[in-house]
Motif scaffolding. Structure first.
Motif, PDB file in Angstrom:
ATOM      1  N   PHE A 128      -6.687   9.838  -0.367  1.00 21.46           N
ATOM      2  CA  PHE A 128      -6.103   8.896  -0.901  1.00 21.46           C
ATOM      3  C   PHE A 128      -6.026   8.670   0.913  1.00 21.46           C
ATOM      4  O   PHE A 128      -5.261   7.434   1.103  1.00 21.46           O
ATOM      5  N   SER A 129      -4.907   9.511   1.369  1.00 21.44           N
ATOM      6  CA  SER A 129      -4.107   9.565   2.546  1.00 21.44           C
ATOM      7  C   SER A 129      -5.607   8.998   3.874  1.00 21.44           C
ATOM      8  O   SER A 129      -4.551   7.964   4.346  1.00 21.44           O
ATOM      9  N   ASP A 130      -6.220   9.476   3.785  1.00 23.07           N
ATOM     10  CA  ASP A 130      -7.255   8.865   4.715  1.00 23.07           C
ATOM     11  C   ASP A 130      -8.161   7.642   3.886  1.00 23.07           C
ATOM     12  O   ASP A 130      -7.361   6.724   5.604  1.00 23.07           O
ATOM     13  N   ASP A 131      -7.703   7.365   3.553  1.00 23.33           N
ATOM     14  CA  ASP A 131      -8.214   5.273   3.065  1.00 23.33           C
ATOM     15  C   ASP A 131      -7.234   4.755   3.409  1.00 23.33           C
ATOM     16  O   ASP A 131      -6.602   3.953   3.521  1.00 23.33           O
ATOM     17  N   ALA A 132      -5.368   5.115   3.117  1.00 26.55           N
ATOM     18  CA  ALA A 132      -4.772   4.255   3.392  1.00 26.55           C
ATOM     19  C   ALA A 132      -4.432   4.018   5.210  1.00 26.55           C
ATOM     20  O   ALA A 132      -4.317   2.785   5.322  1.00 26.55           O
ATOM     21  N   LYS A 133      -5.195   5.323   6.196  1.00 21.93           N
ATOM     22  CA  LYS A 133      -5.071   5.249   7.663  1.00 21.93           C
ATOM     23  C   LYS A 133      -5.644   3.870   7.474  1.00 21.93           C
ATOM     24  O   LYS A 133      -5.238   3.357   8.776  1.00 21.93           O
ATOM     25  N   LYS A 134      -6.793   3.509   6.695  1.00 23.65           N
ATOM     26  CA  LYS A 134      -8.049   2.772   7.769  1.00 23.65           C
ATOM     27  C   LYS A 134      -7.436   1.279   7.218  1.00 23.65           C
ATOM     28  O   LYS A 134      -7.796   0.883   7.817  1.00 23.65           O
ATOM     29  N   ILE A 135      -6.276   0.797   6.271  1.00 23.09           N
ATOM     30  CA  ILE A 135      -5.802  -0.173   6.704  1.00 23.09           C
ATOM     31  C   ILE A 135      -4.476   0.142   7.594  1.00 23.09           C
ATOM     32  O   ILE A 135      -3.545  -0.193   7.821  1.00 23.09           O
ATOM     33  N   LYS A 136      -5.020  -1.296   8.488  1.00 19.02           N
ATOM     34  CA  LYS A 136      -3.962  -1.373   9.401  1.00 19.02           C
ATOM     35  C   LYS A 136      -3.035  -2.753   9.540  1.00 19.02           C
ATOM     36  O   LYS A 136      -2.300  -2.876   9.677  1.00 19.02           O
ATOM     37  N   GLY A 137      -3.872  -3.729   8.213  1.00 18.33           N
ATOM     38  CA  GLY A 137      -2.613  -4.628   8.544  1.00 18.33           C
ATOM     39  C   GLY A 137      -1.611  -4.949   7.966  1.00 18.33           C
ATOM     40  O   GLY A 137      -0.535  -4.131   7.092  1.00 18.33           O
ATOM     41  N   ALA A 138      -0.565  -5.763   8.225  1.00 17.55           N
ATOM     42  CA  ALA A 138       0.802  -6.051   7.867  1.00 17.55           C
ATOM     43  C   ALA A 138       1.289  -6.857   6.864  1.00 17.55           C
ATOM     44  O   ALA A 138       1.912  -7.375   6.532  1.00 17.55           O
ATOM     45  N   LYS A 139      -0.039  -7.621   6.820  1.00 16.94           N
ATOM     46  CA  LYS A 139       0.474  -8.184   5.565  1.00 16.94           C
ATOM     47  C   LYS A 139       0.684  -7.910   4.075  1.00 16.94           C
ATOM     48  O   LYS A 139       0.831  -6.855   3.532  1.00 16.94           O
ATOM     49  N   PRO A 140       1.852  -8.058   3.390  1.00 16.78           N
ATOM     50  CA  PRO A 140       2.438  -7.605   2.213  1.00 16.78           C
ATOM     51  C   PRO A 140       0.756  -6.845   0.997  1.00 16.78           C
ATOM     52  O   PRO A 140       1.541  -5.701   0.788  1.00 16.78           O
ATOM     53  N   ALA A 141       0.018  -7.466   1.121  1.00 12.24           N
ATOM     54  CA  ALA A 141      -1.409  -6.545   0.126  1.00 12.24           C
ATOM     55  C   ALA A 141      -1.749  -5.414   0.761  1.00 12.24           C
ATOM     56  O   ALA A 141      -1.967  -4.640   0.402  1.00 12.24           O
TER      57      ALA A 141
END
Length: 422
Positions: free
Chosen positions: A334-347
């Motif tokens: 889950f931590s690795d998946d979270a790090k893959k999300i680079k965007g700053a959008k609310p979603a």
């Protein structure tokens, strides 16, 4: 099978016979020092004449003479298999003489004597590790015994048992040690069909199950395992063999896991099977060549379920530690998946938070499993190398979890325990 003592009856039989056509044979046998080589030559010539071979008496004398020769080392070479040729002659005699006059006079003692001779020869050969000869003699003894039982004969009230388990087992073992597996299975099947049980038969049932596994006879293999489990429920061999069979013939991991599911459905309380299923899943997910992304969560769910079942059956150090390792590794997924999300959008922000929350939740969930494993390892009187390695791994995970939780005191405490074990 015990050996019975037989009375000397041949003299009585010969003195009551009046079959003049074989007087020469009777004369030779009536002498003080019997020349059995000459007696054999004479009876063979007598029976070579068709009209004589059609009468019973000559066959009785052939059986008697050949059996006598089988007991004399200097004469054994006179016939190919003296005892079994004697047996065939006695059977031929009784076939031709429905009243069985000559053998009734001796209480069919010659047949019981043949059995004794074959059994003793088999035992001697077995002890000398001449397993081919042992098998030939033991199987011959069984043939004689079965014939006697079919005829309903007894000797002074003694009858052979309905199932001579010791003799059948000796016959099977002789064939097996002679590397004649098919013959061995023939005799093992006699015993297994009767569901004989006891410590001395455990190896037999193991051999039968392994035989059908190697032959890839699924139906008989399953039946052999079921019988083994019924007669020897505490033996781990059945599970080990069944698990060994899983990978044989399977071309994909999915096929392996389907087989595990089927086996566990049949034996839901078998800890070894359920735990090994969990190990297979864990290694596939975290130590294999890579699980397809679209299947990983499904396999993780299967792993969690298998581990919960394992712990429910037996809450030991291995199962609890594996559950902790699964949760620990899953948390990092889950931590690795979270790090893959680079965007700053609310979603994006929301998704990162959800994944990080799952990360922390699974780290917390791993703690009690580590602690249970620790208690198990601490209670062991001595730690084997594998136990010590597992205990250190559990302590290391706890130290790291508390560092993540920013609980320095607990992280230091587990760090000290870990250091003390170095």
């Amino acid at each position: 099978m015990k050996k019975i003592v037989l009375l000397a009856v041949m003299g009585l039989v010969m003195n009551t016979l009046k079959a003049q056509s074989i007087d020469d044979v009777r004369e030779i046998l009536g002498k003080k020092d019997v020349d059995y080589a000459k007696a054999k030559e004479t009876i063979d010539k007598h029976l070579a004449i068709p009209k004589n071979a059609a009468k019973p008496d000559g066959w009785y004398y052939k059986g008697f003479i050949y059996n006598a020769i089988s007991k004399r080392d200097n004469l054994k070479s006179l016939c190919t298999n003296c005892k079994m040729e004697a047996f065939e002659a006695f059977k031929k005699y009784q076939e031709l003489d429905k009243k069985n006059v000559l053998m009734a006079l001796e209480q069919n003692a010659s047949l019981f004597d043949l059995y004794n001779g074959l059994y003793d020869a088999g035992a001697t050969a077995y002890n000398e590790k001449n397993f081919k000869a042992a098998f030939d003699n033991f199987s011959g003894a069984l043939l004689v015994e079965d014939y006697v039982k079919q005829k309903g004969f007894d000797y002074n009230g003694y009858k052979y048992p309905a199932l001579d388990t010791a003799l059948v087992l000796n016959t099977a073992l002789s064939a097996r040690f002679d590397k004649n597996e098919d013959a061995s299975m023939t005799y093992y099947k006699i015993l297994s069909d009767a569901n004989v049980a006891g410590p001395q038969y455990l190896e037999m049932y193991e051999f039968i199950a392994a035989h059908y596994k190697d032959k890839k006879d699924t139906e008989k293999f399953s039946a052999a395992l079921a019988q083994g489990r019924k007669l020897y429920p505490e033996e781990a061999y059945w599970t080990a063999l069944e698990m060994e069979s899983i990978g044989e013939g399977a071309t994909t991991k999915d096929e392996v896991f389907v087989k595990y599911d089927e086996m566990i459905q049949r034996n839901p309380g078998d800890y070894t099977m359920v735990y090994n299923y969990a190990v297979e899943l864990y290694n596939y997910i975290y130590a294999g060549d890579g699980v397809p992304a679209d299947k990983k969560e499904g396999y993780k769910q299967k792993l969690a379920e298998a581990l919960k079942k394992s712990i429910a059956i037996k809450s030991n150090g291995d199962a609890n530690l594996l559950m902790a390792r699964y949760l620990y590794n899953s948390a990092y997924d889950f931590s690795d998946d979270a790090k893959k999300i680079k965007g700053a959008k609310p979603a994006d922000v929301k998704m990162r938070k959800e994944l990080n929350d799952k990360y922390l939740a699974q780290m917390n969930e791993a703690i009690p499993y580590c602690e249970t494993a620790n208690k198990y390892f601490m209670a062991l009187p001595t730690l084997k190398p594998i136990d010590k390695a597992n205990y250190k791994q559990s302590l290391g995970m706890l130290q790291n979890i508390y560092l993540i939780k920013k609980d320095a005191a607990k992280a230091d405490a587990y760090g000290k325990l870990l250091s003390d074990m170095q």
